[in-house]
Design an enzyme around this catalytic site. Sequence first.
Site, mmCIF file in Angstrom:
data_model
loop_
_atom_site.group_PDB
_atom_site.id
_atom_site.type_symbol
_atom_site.label_atom_id
_atom_site.label_comp_id
_atom_site.label_asym_id
_atom_site.label_seq_id
_atom_site.Cartn_x
_atom_site.Cartn_y
_atom_site.Cartn_z
ATOM 1 N N ARG A 197 0.811 -1.218 0.000
ATOM 2 C CA ARG A 197 0.000 0.000 0.000
ATOM 3 C C ARG A 197 0.844 1.267 0.000
ATOM 4 O O ARG A 197 0.331 2.353 -0.200
ATOM 5 C CB ARG A 197 -0.914 0.030 1.230
ATOM 6 C CG ARG A 197 -2.111 -0.883 1.114
ATOM 7 C CD ARG A 197 -2.933 -0.799 2.382
ATOM 8 N NE ARG A 197 -2.155 -1.218 3.531
ATOM 9 C CZ ARG A 197 -2.235 -2.412 4.090
ATOM 10 N NH1 ARG A 197 -3.074 -3.286 3.638
ATOM 11 N NH2 ARG A 197 -1.486 -2.732 5.127
ATOM 12 N N HIS A 231 -5.589 -12.185 7.647
ATOM 13 C CA HIS A 231 -5.755 -12.099 6.192
ATOM 14 C C HIS A 231 -5.345 -13.386 5.481
ATOM 15 O O HIS A 231 -5.116 -13.385 4.280
ATOM 16 C CB HIS A 231 -4.966 -10.903 5.648
ATOM 17 C CG HIS A 231 -5.506 -9.580 6.119
ATOM 18 N ND1 HIS A 231 -4.856 -8.392 5.924
ATOM 19 C CD2 HIS A 231 -6.647 -9.270 6.784
ATOM 20 C CE1 HIS A 231 -5.574 -7.396 6.458
ATOM 21 N NE2 HIS A 231 -6.658 -7.912 6.992
ATOM 22 N N CYS A 271 -7.794 -31.184 -11.469
ATOM 23 C CA CYS A 271 -9.176 -31.329 -11.955
ATOM 24 C C CYS A 271 -9.517 -30.250 -12.991
ATOM 25 O O CYS A 271 -10.597 -30.249 -13.557
ATOM 26 C CB CYS A 271 -10.170 -31.270 -10.794
ATOM 27 S SG CYS A 271 -10.606 -29.601 -10.247
#
Length: 246
Positions: free
Chosen positions: A36, A121, A152
């Site tokens: 940030r 987080h 998959c």
Amino acid sequence: MTNAISQLKTILQNADNIVFFGGAGVSTESGIPDYRSADGLYNTKYAYPPETMLSYSFFVRHTSEFYRFYRDKMLYPDAQPNKAHLALAGLEKRGKLKAVITQNIDALHSKAGSVNVLELHGSAYRNYCMDCKKQYPFETVIQSDDVPLCSCGGVIRPDVVMYEEGLDERVMEQAAQAIRDAEVLIVGGTSLSVYPAAGLIRYYRGGKLILINKSETPYDDYADLIIRENIGETLGAAVFTLPCNE
Ligand code: ZN
């Protein structure tokens, strides 16, 4: 040793229920920059701000671009725990520290030896297929050139909380409980501006709130001790000099 650090040391010496709450600043000393931090870096290289690229809707619509940014700016496979992580792990071993609550996804507290780590987080070290939920290690994401895919055929996502997503309620409850029960609460490397995680501090009922952060926080007025220094140096100086049997 500065006056503030010797005050911190005295508090740690006399406490047996310490909780630590930390943010990005704890990992910057391990070479992991705060994504940030406004340094203009992203503006030149990426078309969107980091908060957009780390959002769930962006992940779904632009998965390839998400992973390009995520691998480039969020993953630091060679990062090692610094003195802050090691000091906190040491306090836990002595039975003084009950929980580390972190906003970081780098698992450096666990690497340093901390056991009770609450990752608000999530963790970049856990990844899973969005279709069949099969788990994948960090290496799968690091080594993949584009979007990592499950056997998959499903898309693998990191078990981290993206923007637009809620925090894990169970982890939040454990964190709130640890803070509520804490005798000493040390908050470090966070400006306490990211909600809802920052709101956790409100659960603290004790009388020893310690803030270790280079800039001001909205909680400065409530702090019993404020240290505006490097967090690794501060915790290292206070913890590594505690007597062995304390
Ligand atoms: Zn799958």
